[in-house]
Design a protein around this motif. Structure first.
Motif, PDB file in Angstrom:
ATOM      1  N   GLY A  26     140.013  61.435  85.159  1.00 31.60           N
ATOM      2  CA  GLY A  26     141.468  61.398  85.210  1.00 31.60           C
ATOM      3  C   GLY A  26     142.056  62.695  85.752  1.00 31.60           C
ATOM      4  N   THR A  34     143.097  55.132  82.083  1.00 33.28           N
ATOM      5  CA  THR A  34     142.452  55.646  83.292  1.00 33.28           C
ATOM      6  C   THR A  34     142.447  54.581  84.378  1.00 33.28           C
ATOM      7  N   ALA A  69     137.177  57.868  89.556  1.00 34.82           N
ATOM      8  CA  ALA A  69     137.690  57.170  88.382  1.00 34.82           C
ATOM      9  C   ALA A  69     137.238  55.716  88.373  1.00 34.82           C
TER      10      ALA A  69
END
Length: 427
Positions: free
Chosen positions: A74, A147, A84
């Motif tokens: 993140g 996320t 991510a």
């Protein structure tokens, strides 16, 4: 596991202040030289060798940690957006499927850590025995949801996001059906084996959840910052579901009810400050210590404007801001010691999460002040921040000291450089 590999990192602060660039390059990108993240801590997993993740830290935790890998990815979203999604996909492939007390697995839950063999340690509170795949974490699941949301907002391929919708539904359901275990409406944890982690938030040492008088709280424990993660995750998950044609209203209602109950039950007043308690204990009492945990509520949507003011005033006080970073616990706590792992020290990633929350709340001046403090600490560590360091007050001559057994490099400490760079350059 495969080590290293291309990180496809882009320099985001080119031409900006030399000190910011020095910290950024030392931590994240440094040409062809080995640095903390690009070469030191990048791995892949046997489930899919094409999916990268960042291992937690060297030398003790060179492996996949749900919480650590998600927070690190993140932080790096603006410089390596693919990381991510790769981390999210890997963790989704290991998402819990059944209830297993010995591993703390539950349907929809995101794991805590993966090792090649069991971990057996003797600690001051007794034996710690963790299986090779261990799910004893209360926060990795809501962090996975948010996320995913942040990666989607940063431009992740919609097909990749759609592929993870089944995992998103399972993660949301875990918060409601398993994370909220005893009917009080809050996410809490309790180790049922007597050999696992007694505390399952990011402050996972056995003595981290204390009352203001220094005594330890009894579990099940409902940590304040986890409620912030859950609130934000419900709203983030609802938005994703709605964009992909599904109903998210029930999760918006869940978040609204959550916010009301948090306001009614978590707030305390002590030493002239009004702030959320670190936790509720087994008897649903507010564990009244003042800690850095409250800073993670900034940007979560759980606080109204007055509450943000209260949290900001508390965090910027001498009791909490050392000049280098935010103390893990207030100097007024009876258990405070600058070198205590989670009750007095400063953790760069913890401070960076607070800085990011301040920025999201529009408190830019304070965010930059704390970011400058963390950069000054980095300067005194030759631009490579350790996992944690002593919570001593800033001094013109004395050098802050790392915790003796801290990892260095450590993933989320190194990735904190990106947050500092973004805040100090206004990006």
């Amino acid at each position: 596991m495969r080590v290293g590999g291309s990180t496809r990192l882009a320099v985001v602060v080119e031409g900006e202040d030399e000190l910011v660039l020095r910290l950024y390059r030392r931590s994240v990108r440094e040409g062809e030289q080995i640095n903390a993240l690009a070469d030191g801590l990048t791995f892949s997993h046997e489930n899919d060798s094409d999916l990268r993740f960042i291992g937690a830290g060297a030398p003790w935790v060179l492996t996949l940690f749900g919480r650590d890998s998600l927070i690190t990815a993140g932080f790096l979203n603006s410089v390596d957006p693919a990381l991510a999604m790769e981390t999210l996909k890997l963790l989704a492939s290991l998402q819990g499927k059944e209830v297993r007390v010995e591993t703390a697995e539950q349907p929809g839950k995101i794991l805590h850590e993966v090792r090649s063999e069991p971990l057996n340690l003797e600690t001051s509170s007794g034996p710690l025995v963790l299986p090779p795949v261990y799910y004893g974490t209360i926060d990795a699941t809501p962090l996975w949801i948010s996320t995913l949301h942040d990666a989607w907002k940063a431009g992740a391929n919609e097909g990749d996001v759609a592929e993870l919708l089944p995992n998103l539904r399972l993660a949301l359901a875990w918060m409601r059906d398993y994370g909220e275990a005893d009917g009080d409406g809050f996410l809490e944890y309790l180790d049922e084996t007597g050999r696992g982690l007694a505390n399952q938030g990011w402050k996972d040492s056995g003595d981290s959840v204390r009352w203001h008088d220094g005594s330890l709280a009894d579990g099940p424990i409902a940590l304040c910052e986890v409620q912030g993660y859950a609130h934000r995750a419900a709203l983030d998950g609802a938005e994703i579901l709605e964009v992909f044609g599904e109903d998210g209203e029930s999760w918006r209602a869940w978040a609204a009810d959550f916010k009301t109950r948090f306001r009614e039950q978590f707030w305390v007043e002590n030493d002239g400050f009004r702030y959320p308690a670190i936790a509720l204990d087994a008897s649903k009492r507010t564990v009244d210590s003042l800690t850095s945990n409250i800073g993670h509520l900034l940007g979560s949507g759980l606080l109204d404007e007055r509450e943000v003011d209260d949290v900001m005033r508390t965090l910027m006080s001498p009791e909490m801001f050392s000049g280098y970073g935010i103390h893990t616990a207030s100097t007024t706590n009876a258990g405070f010691w600058p070198y205590r792992y989670h009750v007095g020290s400063v953790w760069p990633h913890d401070t960076a999460m607070i800085i990011r929350g301040m920025w999201r709340e529009g408190r830019k001046e304070e965010a930059q002040e704390v970011a400058r403090g963390l950069m000054e600490a980095a300067r005194r560590f030759d631009w490579r921040l350790p996992e944690l360091f002593a919570g001593v007050k800033r001094d013109a001559y004395a050098k802050p000291l790392p915790y003796p057994a801290s990892c260095r490099p450590q993933a989320w400490a190194a990735a904190s450089a990106v947050v500092v760079a973004q805040v100090l350059t206004g990006n």
